[in-house]
Design an enzyme around this catalytic site. Sequence first.
Site, short mmCIF file in Angstrom:
data_model
loop_
_atom_site.label_atom_id
_atom_site.label_comp_id
_atom_site.label_asym_id
_atom_site.label_seq_id
_atom_site.Cartn_x
_atom_site.Cartn_y
_atom_site.Cartn_z
N TRP A 144 -1.60 -9.57 -6.46
CA TRP A 144 -2.87 -9.33 -5.75
C TRP A 144 -3.18 -10.49 -4.83
O TRP A 144 -3.61 -10.29 -3.70
CB TRP A 144 -4.00 -9.07 -6.74
CG TRP A 144 -3.82 -7.83 -7.56
CD1 TRP A 144 -3.74 -7.75 -8.91
CD2 TRP A 144 -3.67 -6.47 -7.07
NE1 TRP A 144 -3.56 -6.43 -9.29
CE2 TRP A 144 -3.52 -5.63 -8.19
CE3 TRP A 144 -3.65 -5.91 -5.79
CZ2 TRP A 144 -3.34 -4.26 -8.08
CZ3 TRP A 144 -3.48 -4.53 -5.68
CH2 TRP A 144 -3.32 -3.72 -6.81
N ASP A 163 -11.39 -13.09 -6.06
CA ASP A 163 -11.17 -11.69 -6.43
C ASP A 163 -11.36 -11.63 -7.95
O ASP A 163 -10.55 -12.14 -8.71
CB ASP A 163 -9.74 -11.28 -6.04
CG ASP A 163 -9.38 -9.87 -6.52
OD1 ASP A 163 -10.19 -9.22 -7.20
OD2 ASP A 163 -8.24 -9.43 -6.21
N LYS A 166 -12.31 -1.69 -13.26
CA LYS A 166 -11.71 -2.34 -14.43
C LYS A 166 -12.76 -2.60 -15.51
O LYS A 166 -12.49 -2.43 -16.68
CB LYS A 166 -11.06 -3.68 -14.03
CG LYS A 166 -10.16 -3.61 -12.80
CD LYS A 166 -8.77 -3.08 -13.08
CE LYS A 166 -8.00 -2.67 -11.83
NZ LYS A 166 -7.69 -3.72 -10.89
#
Length: 355
Positions: free
Chosen positions: A99, A166, A190
């Site tokens: 990511w 993030d 999530k």
Amino acid sequence: MKKHNFNPGPSILPQYTVEETAKAIHDFAGTGLSILEVSHRSKEFEAVVNETVALFKELLNIPEGYAVIFVGGGASTQFFHVPYNLLEKKAAYLITGQWAQKAAKEAKLFGPVEVVASSEDKNFTYIPKDFTIPADADYFHITTNNTIYGTEILTDLDSPVPLVADMSSDIFSRPVDVSKYGLIYGGAQKNLAPAGLTFVIVREDLLGKVSRPLPTMVDYRTHIKNNSLYNTPPVVIIYSALLTLRWMKEQGGVAEMERRNKAKAELLYNEIDRNKLFVGTVAKEDRSRMNVCFVMAPGYEQLEAEFAEFAKSKGMVGIKGHRSVGGFRASLYNALPLESVQALVDCMQEFEASH
Ligand SMILES: *Cc1c(COP(=O)(O)O)cnc(C)c1O
């Protein structure tokens, strides 16, 4: 049979969120309409947005000067919205997984990117510790929890430049000192809501400084000015997010989430370390509380498929590891109860006893 949902994302949500969303699908806030068909401009929905923002601020103890906005496109869209809004001279990135790599790749479209450190040399099994954040960068970007590899930065770093994080897979899992960050973003799927919502927490004085023209939808100020209602937001998902936040507050807030998450992670890591059949994949000091990765211990590799099948037969869902790590990954998000972790541990012990 009871299912234990260890899915990495979209993932388990509180039963309260699921049930109350279901109710609102039949009648939303006494309107006699389904939430699937209400206007995002209705006063009932505006109240939902306002309460969701208020609970973000309350639960995360967000100081004055920060805005909370909801947008679409997922965390992946933030990979380019962040540099679009903030990168003028150069940006700095810490590379701790796929990511982070993807985020840095997008930033390069907007200006020079300095990689301050990377753990790619060991397949992202640790968090680099010795690095210097360049004082002339516009911002320093980190990924606090590496969902795929199972490492996590559990402290709020000191940075001489605005810290951008993030937090897709660990937001609300522990108290965070938001004042140390310039911007925090993530996908909601999530730890917060079903898929389809992206949150951004941003220090407002960082905005409006870049010289490039910003498309209206990319400019964070558009969404701040319009209370996330410039265009049509994902109405149902924001409502589900609100329900999760209400649940979290009622349970005792992020401090209580952290206490539970620590207990769940400790239970599973202790079993991984004790059980002769399994071994963890990352440096112990960098172990994630959200995503626990493990593989068959040397000499027992041939048992992987058999354990996967056995765990499935016991109700475990979503424990297959990401293809770039292999083995197993159990995601222990806020809504996952300790009993589910205990069920997985029991399963590992039973499997060990029969081999
Ligand atoms: C899941 C995840 C993403 C991707 O999120 P999308 O909303 O699918 O774009 C980005 N970063 C991290 C840390 C993630 O866990």
